[in-house]
Design a protein around this motif. Sequence first.
Motif, short mmCIF file in Angstrom:
data_model
loop_
_atom_site.label_atom_id
_atom_site.label_comp_id
_atom_site.label_asym_id
_atom_site.label_seq_id
_atom_site.Cartn_x
_atom_site.Cartn_y
_atom_site.Cartn_z
N ALA A 120 0.93 -1.05 -0.13
CA ALA A 120 -0.10 -0.02 0.02
C ALA A 120 0.93 1.40 0.00
O ALA A 120 2.16 1.21 0.30
CB ALA A 120 -0.92 0.07 1.23
N TRP A 121 0.39 2.21 -0.36
CA TRP A 121 0.79 3.70 -0.32
C TRP A 121 0.02 4.27 0.39
O TRP A 121 -1.16 4.49 0.75
CB TRP A 121 0.87 4.29 -1.54
N PHE A 122 0.68 5.05 1.40
CA PHE A 122 -0.10 6.19 2.37
C PHE A 122 0.63 7.44 2.23
O PHE A 122 1.93 7.49 1.66
CB PHE A 122 0.29 5.66 3.93
N ARG A 123 0.17 8.52 2.72
CA ARG A 123 0.80 9.92 2.55
C ARG A 123 0.55 10.81 3.60
O ARG A 123 -0.36 10.70 4.33
CB ARG A 123 0.46 10.70 1.14
N GLN A 124 1.27 11.56 3.93
CA GLN A 124 1.28 12.67 5.17
C GLN A 124 1.70 13.88 4.62
O GLN A 124 2.83 14.14 4.39
CB GLN A 124 1.93 11.97 6.43
N ALA A 125 0.51 14.93 4.59
CA ALA A 125 0.93 16.19 4.37
C ALA A 125 1.45 16.98 5.58
O ALA A 125 1.00 16.50 6.75
CB ALA A 125 -0.20 17.15 3.86
N PRO A 126 1.87 18.02 5.50
CA PRO A 126 2.23 18.89 6.65
C PRO A 126 1.02 19.32 7.42
O PRO A 126 0.07 19.81 7.00
CB PRO A 126 3.02 20.17 6.05
N GLY A 127 1.18 18.76 9.01
CA GLY A 127 0.16 19.20 9.81
C GLY A 127 -0.94 18.19 9.84
O GLY A 127 -2.03 18.54 10.23
N LYS A 128 -1.04 17.22 9.02
CA LYS A 128 -1.87 16.36 8.78
C LYS A 128 -1.81 15.18 9.28
O LYS A 128 -0.36 14.67 9.26
CB LYS A 128 -2.77 16.29 7.26
N GLU A 129 -2.79 14.13 9.43
CA GLU A 129 -2.33 12.80 9.87
C GLU A 129 -2.14 11.89 8.53
O GLU A 129 -2.52 12.24 7.35
CB GLU A 129 -3.74 12.09 10.68
N ARG A 130 -1.48 10.61 8.55
CA ARG A 130 -1.29 9.84 7.55
C ARG A 130 -2.56 9.46 6.96
O ARG A 130 -3.31 9.09 7.82
CB ARG A 130 -0.25 8.84 8.07
N GLU A 131 -2.55 9.36 5.70
CA GLU A 131 -4.04 8.77 5.09
C GLU A 131 -3.54 7.86 3.93
O GLU A 131 -2.52 7.61 3.39
CB GLU A 131 -4.65 10.06 4.23
N PHE A 132 -4.59 6.79 3.87
CA PHE A 132 -4.33 5.91 2.79
C PHE A 132 -4.52 6.44 1.35
O PHE A 132 -5.25 7.34 1.11
CB PHE A 132 -5.48 5.01 3.16
N VAL A 133 -3.83 5.94 0.60
CA VAL A 133 -3.82 6.34 -0.83
C VAL A 133 -4.33 5.28 -1.72
O VAL A 133 -5.34 5.22 -2.38
CB VAL A 133 -2.33 6.74 -1.38
N ALA A 134 -3.46 3.98 -1.60
CA ALA A 134 -3.83 2.70 -2.46
C ALA A 134 -3.26 1.54 -1.98
O ALA A 134 -2.20 1.59 -1.16
CB ALA A 134 -3.29 3.23 -3.87
N ALA A 135 -3.83 0.45 -2.49
CA ALA A 135 -3.29 -0.54 -1.95
C ALA A 135 -3.71 -1.58 -3.13
O ALA A 135 -4.39 -1.55 -3.87
CB ALA A 135 -4.13 -1.24 -0.72
N ILE A 136 -2.68 -2.87 -2.88
CA ILE A 136 -2.69 -3.75 -4.16
C ILE A 136 -2.31 -5.08 -3.45
O ILE A 136 -1.51 -5.49 -2.58
CB ILE A 136 -2.04 -3.51 -5.24
#
Length: 121
Positions: free
Chosen positions: A34-50
């Motif tokens: 999977a890929w997750f991402r975390q923007a400045p000041g935000k929580e880590r969020e799910f992007v995609a999974a396989i």
Amino acid sequence: VQLVESGGGLVQAGGSLRLSCAASERTISSYAKAWFRQAPGKEREFVAAIIRSDLSTYYADSVKGRFTISRDNAKNTVYLQRKSRKPEDTAVYYCAAGRVSSVLADAYEYWGQGTQVAVSS
């Protein structure tokens, strides 16, 4: 086990970029990726999974239609292709591996160190 991301950088809005995540050991080759991402000041969020078994893919609504996750089992590598990126896609992107696919970060056992992606408007 190590996951090593690459391919991050600065890109203009509307441009495309491909992230790669290579696993150091084949013991997790059957794991969901999977890929997750975390923007400045935000929580880590799910992007995609396989998942490996049937290559089923799952996407967050925010990236559906713009991002594509894929995997090359022979290379033990997972990719995230992003087209038509938007400034709000700016974040640190992390790849993860786990026994099951989930939108929850806690479900994944292994994590990469992250790669920074910045999208200019």
